[in-house]
Design an enzyme around this catalytic site. Structure first.
Site, PDB file in Angstrom:
ATOM      1  N   GLY A  71       0.815  -1.207   0.000  1.00 21.18           N
ATOM      2  CA  GLY A  71       0.000   0.000   0.000  1.00 21.18           C
ATOM      3  C   GLY A  71       0.839   1.242   0.000  1.00 21.18           C
ATOM      4  O   GLY A  71       2.056   1.218   0.130  1.00 21.18           O
ATOM      5  N   GLY A  73       0.817   5.518   1.386  1.00 24.32           N
ATOM      6  CA  GLY A  73       0.229   6.466   2.307  1.00 24.32           C
ATOM      7  C   GLY A  73       0.992   7.765   2.285  1.00 24.32           C
ATOM      8  O   GLY A  73       1.941   7.945   1.508  1.00 24.32           O
ATOM      9  N   MET A  75       3.037   8.886   4.314  1.00 22.73           N
ATOM     10  CA  MET A  75       4.419   8.785   4.777  1.00 22.73           C
ATOM     11  C   MET A  75       5.223   7.760   3.991  1.00 22.73           C
ATOM     12  O   MET A  75       6.325   7.418   4.365  1.00 22.73           O
ATOM     13  CB  MET A  75       4.448   8.428   6.269  1.00 22.73           C
ATOM     14  CG  MET A  75       4.102   9.582   7.179  1.00 22.73           C
ATOM     15  SD  MET A  75       5.214  10.977   6.970  1.00 22.73           S
ATOM     16  CE  MET A  75       6.758  10.239   7.503  1.00 22.73           C
ATOM     17  N   GLY A  76       4.700   7.234   2.876  1.00 23.32           N
ATOM     18  CA  GLY A  76       5.535   6.370   2.059  1.00 23.32           C
ATOM     19  C   GLY A  76       4.819   5.174   1.492  1.00 23.32           C
ATOM     20  O   GLY A  76       3.598   5.039   1.565  1.00 23.32           O
ATOM     21  N   VAL A  78       4.740   0.882   1.210  1.00 20.80           N
ATOM     22  CA  VAL A  78       5.047  -0.294   2.024  1.00 20.80           C
ATOM     23  C   VAL A  78       5.008  -1.520   1.122  1.00 20.80           C
ATOM     24  O   VAL A  78       4.011  -1.765   0.446  1.00 20.80           O
ATOM     25  CB  VAL A  78       4.058  -0.449   3.192  1.00 20.80           C
ATOM     26  CG1 VAL A  78       4.418  -1.671   4.024  1.00 20.80           C
ATOM     27  CG2 VAL A  78       4.064   0.804   4.062  1.00 20.80           C
ATOM     28  N   ASP A 187      -0.813  10.018  16.643  1.00 21.89           N
ATOM     29  CA  ASP A 187      -1.597   9.767  15.433  1.00 21.89           C
ATOM     30  C   ASP A 187      -2.358   8.447  15.554  1.00 21.89           C
ATOM     31  O   ASP A 187      -2.397   7.646  14.625  1.00 21.89           O
ATOM     32  CB  ASP A 187      -0.674   9.739  14.206  1.00 21.89           C
ATOM     33  CG  ASP A 187      -1.467   9.923  12.901  1.00 21.89           C
ATOM     34  OD1 ASP A 187      -2.598  10.453  12.960  1.00 21.89           O
ATOM     35  OD2 ASP A 187      -0.964   9.525  11.831  1.00 21.89           O
TER      36      ASP A 187
END
Length: 906
Positions: A71, A73, A75-76, A78, A187
């Protein structure tokens, strides 16, 4: 639709556990379904190959073989990969190429690594390592075969309450581990919680995490607005309670399938949080447990102070949960915060608290009137105050020819143990009616008076007060002892260094010495002097005779003078080595070799204990198990108390010599504080690992929760049990004292309070140290016996046997005649049995704080020479102890009620 093998309930396709009973569902032997840590909706298709940066089969860093993209997101990306070295699946997280060049985003990514590496828990996604390939950083982490909670809730709407509570407790445990390291997640949201194939929760994405102390400015508002606390959303602060608010939002959604605040913009979310309360969860779900609803709504309080103070407090409030048992079952050492959050929250019923208070008052009265009779000051009552005896000693010095006003003077009560022992061994048939100080030879309790031509400041490092030989005597020094009637007992004076040798010195007037001692010189005959005083004298004399009274005990008087002034006076009794008919061989002496062996043995034992404590403390700190905050608070409190003890009880002078004394006091207090910190760090984690229930109220006490009902409950119960023991044994002890089975105990800890209010208050500051020392000793012995014998009932029997043996020996030694007495021995065993059983019951049933409170009862009352005679000069000053103990008992009684009214409303 599949069927659960345990309860035959229908299971939606793709689910890894039963939503009804929570049982794990075995997956087919084919390749597991791969869902992302940051998954897209369940219906979304897999990313196409042209959008994948690393195609399947690519080997990175000669170690990781890419299996596929899980996936993307904010922040990066995966990827799932196989670790070829370790042979296990991992997840590799990469920053997007565009973000890689952004220094702030890169720093946030590296911060995730630094913080995540500190957190290790089964409910936290583990981080293995960080690396770089083709100029891009990646993070290797645990691969979770499951889906995130956001995706799961979109598919099934919500979890059953039993399963939701189980997941909630796992989330609490994972977040608590981060908080113990001083790390805030910041978060928390369903998308950052993975549910693996066994139905267990794992918290992911510490990309926004940070240390509590280092979050400020714009960093406060970093996160997902829909799951932020009001104070975080407004940029005011972020704290542990902010994570608790986010946790409450997650639990709300987990149990109801709906968001607590449904809004589209951060401003609207902030307005709803401040101006409204979330809809009751029970309005969305029928049959919700009220306890679950209460804890969720407490987490969602707008005021941070109104929320639970820790995540473990949330776990403890959830129904059917025992966080301590869960931690121990998992083989983990529960944290101090977890221990403090465990245990009951309520107080005592009014009638039980009232019974405990009545027992406390009755026990204090029993101790005051009966137990206090066994101390030497009760047999030798003071009829003159400390000030009167001190002035009488100063007048004696003038009568003996020392008329020069002293620069400094000090006086203190002292107990002469050898003379007490000799008198006790020859006192007759019974202690009852022994008029201890009606004759000069009975001087076990006396007043030491010292005056000097210079300031009196102790020289030794460990010396806390002026003594007979500290500071060393100098010319012009005068030291004398008087009994409680003000009669002279002994004299030592140092002649001036320079004297006028031209004058013919007068002959010494020995009658003045006998008059000062209250003796009749005509009853004595002159004999050759035998004792050489350790000071200069040009004239010596000695007399032998008997003292008036039963038995006419023999006594020898030795005296010396210098240029007509008496400089030495001492009464010598047959048990002393100076007595002429007693040879040196009859004087008990320890063999020098044996003395050296004993000294070396004690030194070796002390060194071994210190090394053991240091090694245990280092191990506890290296494993992160030491309660450093609690140890620091305890050590700081002991430091302050010991410094106050010096300030109130020692002899102070307005001179520069007081400065070294100040630093000596700081050094002694620091030594006690450091030693206590070291022992606490070394031993407390082991108690918390194997017996955390004993530390619940103590952990709350160290945390400063002084209004906690459980603290008041345990303190009141501990005081009541100790008072009940005093009340139970008082009639037996009174009878034993009256018939002569028991005699007064020689004690020195009570004497400082005889000097007045300042010293009585100062003596109180030393009590906590003795309480900690004795309670720690009892706890260590019992824990050691439990560890060796394996069974608690065997450890209890062994503990009682040790305590009974010690008490029997002590009471036998101090029994009739000062020698071992069978009556006193058996009485001591009976007392030791009762005291050990009561003490162990309090320790096992209520914990270490109640055990310390039971010891506090004895310590406070034993420190002060209590008397029922209101005309006694020390009656007022020694009331400090009972008053403080009663204040503690009343405060414990008040908070133990937990707000319940004492009297029911009509």
């Amino acid at each position: 639709m599949a069927t659960c093998p345990s309860c035959n309930s229908e299971i939606p396709d793709g689910s890894r556990f039963c939503l009804s009973c929570g049982a794990a569902i075995e997956t087919p032997t084919s390749a597991p379904t791969e869902t992302s840590l940051k998954s897209e909706p369940a219906a979304a298709s897999r990313p196409s190959l042209d959008k994948i940066r690393f195609i399947p089969g690519t080997v990175l860093a000669k170690r990781y073989r890419i299996v596929g993209l899980l996936g993307r997101g904010g922040m990066g990306e995966v990827y799932r990969a196989d670790d070829l070295k370790l042979g296990q699946p991992v997840a590799l997280k990469f920053l997007p190429a565009a973000v890689e060049r952004d220094q702030s985003r890169l720093e946030r990514f590296l911060n995730e690594v630094r913080t995540a590496l500190k957190v290790s828990h089964p409910n936290v996604c583990r981080v293995y390592d960080i690396g770089e390939v083709e100029g891009r950083h990646y993070l290797s982490m645990e691969y979770v075969d499951g889906e995130d909670m956001a995706s799961l809730l979109r598919r099934i709407e919500r979890l059953p309450q039993s399963k939701a509570v189980q997941i909630a407790r796992q989330l609490c445990a994972g977040v608590a581990t981060a908080h113990e390291q001083g790390i805030l997640h910041r978060d928390l949201k369903p998308a950052n919680v993975m549910i693996d194939g066994r139905g267990r929760a794992k918290i992911t994405d510490f990309g926004l995490a940070g240390l509590v102390e280092g979050i400020e400015g714009a960093e406060i508002k970093a996160g997902t607005p829909a799951y932020m606390a009001p104070e975080q959303l407004s940029g005011q602060e972020v704290s542990v309670r902010s994570d608790i608010y986010s946790l409450g939002l997650v639990l709300y959604e987990l149990l109801t399938g709906k968001r607590a605040f449904d809004a589209k913009t951060p401003g609207e979310i902030a307005r709803l949080q401040l101006e409204s309360t979330p809809t009751s969860p029970s309005s969305h779900v029928d049959g919700m447990d009220p306890a679950v609803e209460r804890v969720i709504l407490r987490c969602l309080e707008p005021n941070p102070q109104a929320r639970p103070e820790s995540v473990m407090a949330v776990a403890a409030a959830l129904p059917g949960g025992d966080p301590l048992a869960a931690a121990l079952a998992a083989g983990e050492t529960p944290s101090p915060e977890m221990v403090a959050a465990a245990g009951p929250q309520g107080g005592l019923p009014v009638w039980r608290a009232t019974v405990c208070l009545v027992l406390l008052i009755a026990g204090m009265l029993a101790f005051w009137t009966v137990d206090n009779r066994f101390y030497i000051h009760s047999v030798a009552p003071l009829t003159k105050s400390y000030e009167v005896l001190r002035d009488a000693a100063a007048e004696l010095a003038i009568r003996l020819g020392y008329t020069e006003p002293p620069v400094d003077r000090v006086a203190a009560f002292s107990l002469n143990i050898p003379e007490w022992w000799e008198l006790a061994s020859n006192k007759g048939e019974s202690w009852a009616g022994w008029d201890a100080h009606s004759r000069p030879e009975q001087r076990t309790l006396s007043l030491l008076y010292r005056q000097s031509a210079s300031r009196l400041v102790p020289m030794g490092f460990s010396t806390r007060e002026v003594m007979e030989n500290d500071p060393p005597p100098s010319p012009g020094d005068l030291t004398l002892r008087v009994n409680l009637q003000g009669d002279l007992l002994s004299l030592r004076a140092i002649p001036p260094r320079v004297q006028n040798s031209q004058e013919q010195p007068p002959a010494a007037d020995w009658v003045v010495l006998f008059d000062a001692a209250g003796l009749d010189m005509e009853r004595f005959e002159t004999v050759p002097p035998r004792v050489q005083p350790q000071l200069f004298a040009d004239e010596r004399a000695a007399w032998s005779g008997t003292l008036p009274g039963p038995g006419e005990r023999p006594v020898r008087i030795e005296a010396a003078a210098c240029r007509g002034k008496p400089v030495y006076f001492q009464a010598i009794f047959p048990y002393r080595s100076e007595w002429p008919e007693q040879s040196e061989a009859e004087t008990p002496q320890l063999d020098p070799t044996l003395q050296m062996a004993l000294g070396f043995g004690l030194l070796t034992l002390a060194a071994l204990l210190i090394i053991t404590c240091v090694l245990l403390a280092l191990r506890s700190l290296s494993l992160g198990r030491g309660d450093r905050r609690g140890a620091f608070r305890m050590a700081l409190s002991l430091f302050a108390l010991f410094f106050l003890h010096w300030l109130f009880t020692e002899h102070h002078v307005a001179h520069w010599k007081e400065i070294p004394q100040f630093f000596k006091a700081l050094s002694r207090a620091s030594t006690i504080a450091v030693a206590s910190w070291l022992v606490y760090i070394a031993l407390e984690p082991h108690v918390r690992r194997y017996w955390p229930e004993a530390l619940v109220s103590w952990s709350r006490f160290l945390a400063g929760r002084l209004r906690d009902p459980l603290i008041g409950r345990h303190v009141l119960i501990g005081l009541a049990f100790s008072a009940g023991r005093a009340l139970l044994f008082s009639p037996l002890l009174y009878w034993a004292f009256e018939i002569g089975v028991l005699g007064p105990f020689p004690t020195t800890r009570t004497l400082a309070a005889l000097r007045g209010g300042r010293y009585a208050l100062g003596a109180l500051f030393a009590v906590p140290w003795f309480v900690l020392l004795m309670s720690a000793g009892g706890l260590i012995v019992f824990m050691f016996l439990r560890f060796v014998l394996r069974k608690q009932w065997l450890a209890t029997l062994a503990y009682c046997a040790i305590f009974c043996s010690f008490a029997g020996l002590m009471w036998g030694v101090f029994g009739q005649g000062g020698a071992s007495s069978m009556g006193a021995l058996w009485l001591g065993i009976a007392w030791g049995l009762g005291a050990s059983i009561i003490g162990l019951f309090v320790l096992i049933r209520f914990g270490i704080l109640a055990f310390m409170a039971s010891i506090l009862f004895d310590q406070i009352l034993s420190v002060y020479p209590l008397t029922a005679d209101i005309s006694a000069p020390h009656f007022t000053s020694t009331l400090v102890g009972p008053i403080v103990l009663m204040v503690i008992g009343l405060y414990a009684f008040k908070i133990s009620l937990a707000g319940r009214p004492l009297f029911k409303e009509s």
